[in-house]
Design a protein around this motif. Structure first.
Motif, mmCIF file in Angstrom:
data_model
loop_
_atom_site.group_PDB
_atom_site.id
_atom_site.type_symbol
_atom_site.label_atom_id
_atom_site.label_comp_id
_atom_site.label_asym_id
_atom_site.label_seq_id
_atom_site.Cartn_x
_atom_site.Cartn_y
_atom_site.Cartn_z
ATOM 1 N N CYS A 113 0.795 -1.043 -0.069
ATOM 2 C CA CYS A 113 -0.180 -0.034 -0.088
ATOM 3 C C CYS A 113 1.038 1.363 -0.126
ATOM 4 O O CYS A 113 1.841 1.393 0.787
ATOM 5 N N ARG A 153 4.463 5.311 2.435
ATOM 6 C CA ARG A 153 4.923 6.509 2.952
ATOM 7 C C ARG A 153 5.119 6.710 4.513
ATOM 8 O O ARG A 153 5.906 7.411 4.787
ATOM 9 N N LEU A 211 -5.768 -7.136 3.771
ATOM 10 C CA LEU A 211 -6.903 -6.270 3.591
ATOM 11 C C LEU A 211 -8.083 -7.025 3.578
ATOM 12 O O LEU A 211 -9.389 -6.488 4.071
ATOM 13 N N LYS A 225 -9.207 -8.211 7.575
ATOM 14 C CA LYS A 225 -8.865 -7.032 8.531
ATOM 15 C C LYS A 225 -8.955 -7.648 9.928
ATOM 16 O O LYS A 225 -9.957 -8.052 10.229
ATOM 17 N N LYS A 264 -12.882 2.813 10.294
ATOM 18 C CA LYS A 264 -12.816 2.824 8.578
ATOM 19 C C LYS A 264 -11.897 1.917 8.194
ATOM 20 O O LYS A 264 -11.829 1.536 7.271
ATOM 21 N N ALA A 265 -10.646 1.446 9.094
ATOM 22 C CA ALA A 265 -10.070 0.234 9.002
ATOM 23 C C ALA A 265 -9.307 0.456 7.494
ATOM 24 O O ALA A 265 -9.247 -0.526 6.756
ATOM 25 N N THR A 266 -8.681 1.572 7.249
ATOM 26 C CA THR A 266 -7.776 1.519 6.232
ATOM 27 C C THR A 266 -6.415 1.757 6.667
ATOM 28 O O THR A 266 -6.104 1.750 7.986
ATOM 29 N N PRO A 321 -2.192 2.803 6.385
ATOM 30 C CA PRO A 321 -1.576 2.619 7.837
ATOM 31 C C PRO A 321 -2.680 3.198 8.915
ATOM 32 O O PRO A 321 -3.381 4.299 8.823
ATOM 33 N N ASP A 323 -4.906 7.594 12.034
ATOM 34 C CA ASP A 323 -5.465 6.703 11.026
ATOM 35 C C ASP A 323 -5.349 7.267 9.603
ATOM 36 O O ASP A 323 -6.150 6.862 8.724
ATOM 37 N N SER A 356 -2.447 8.530 6.767
ATOM 38 C CA SER A 356 -0.846 8.317 6.538
ATOM 39 C C SER A 356 -0.168 9.605 6.641
ATOM 40 O O SER A 356 0.995 9.690 7.386
#
Ligand SMILES: N[C@@H](CCC(=O)N[C@@H](CS)C(=O)NCC(=O)O)C(=O)O
Length: 220
Positions: A16, A21, A40, A43, A53-55, A57, A68, A70
């Motif tokens: 990802c 980053r 992904l 999760k 929201k579980a994205t 990083p 939450d 990046s």
């Protein structure tokens, strides 16, 4: 190495670009974390509990603070320790860099996805999106014809925030990318992806399970 339990926890996914980053900023700022490699499509509940929201990083600090996004993780890490002056480049400042990163994350990312994953966007014309994404790359090229990095002679926040996305753009059709008149961008990308920080950021970790042995990042 012995593992200290009170490190921040980073939920990450190797490929990802947003997680890349964040990992790059952790390396530059010499921040040590426990890395939890996420699949992904599976999760972990602990990730959803930390951030609905579980994205990736997601960084969870020892005091329970959850970061939450990046870019926020990068700014937090470099705000703690910035030995190479990533937040204070010679030709610009933090706000100018954040503006360019915002352009990357909105306009460029929008066209990048539609160029790179045409099967996800039926009815869209991939080449049109490649051309549109290329305008952002041309904008980077203008900066990189004057400087080795986007905001001066040294790599800073904007470089490590944007390079993972340009890498994806380049990787979608390497021969095409190499044939474009973007010598500054091509050299810049090669310099960042060839750096020891990038190689360390791409270290492979096994998928995390709650009973797994904690994994330390950056790798030794
Ligand atoms: N704005 C977020 C975006 C993060 C993001 O979209 N990450 C992707 C992976 S590259 C993700 O977790 N997507 C959720 C999913 O695929 O279920 C950030 O900067 O952290």
């Amino acid at each position: 190495m012995t593992f200290e339990g009170r490190l921040p926890v980073l939920y990450s996914f190797r490929r990802c670009p947003y997680a890349m980053r964040a990992r790059l900023a952790l390396i530059v700022s010499e921040t040590h974390v426990e890395l939890r490699e996420v699949i992904l499509r599976e999760k972990p509940a602990a990730l959803r509990e930390a951030s609905p929201k579980a994205t990736v990083p997601v960084l969870v600090l020892p005091d329970g603070t959850v970061i939450d996004e990046s870019l926020e993780i990068m700014l937090w890490a470099l705000g703690q320790n910035d030995p190479t002056g990533s937040l204070s480049p010679r030709d610009g400042n933090r706000d100018r860099m954040v503006e360019l990163v915002a352009l990357n994350d909105t306009d460029f990312k929008y066209h990048l996805d539609r160029y790179k994953y045409p099967q996800r966007y039926p009815g869209e014309h991939a080449e049109t999106h490649r051309t549109a994404a290329g305008r952002f790359v041309t904008n980077l090229e203008e900066r990189l014809s004057a400087n080795t990095y986007l905001f001066g002679p040294d790599a800073a926040l904007a470089d490590i925030a944007i390079a993972p996305f340009v890498r994806q753009f380049a990787g979608a059709d390497e021969a095409w990318f190499a044939a474009q008149a973007w010598p500054g961008v091509q050299a810049w990308l090669a310099s960042i992806t060839g750096s020891s920080a990038f190689v360390r950021a791409m270290h492979k970790y096994p998928a995390w399970r709650p009973d797994a042995t904690p994994q330390h990042f950056p790798p030794d």
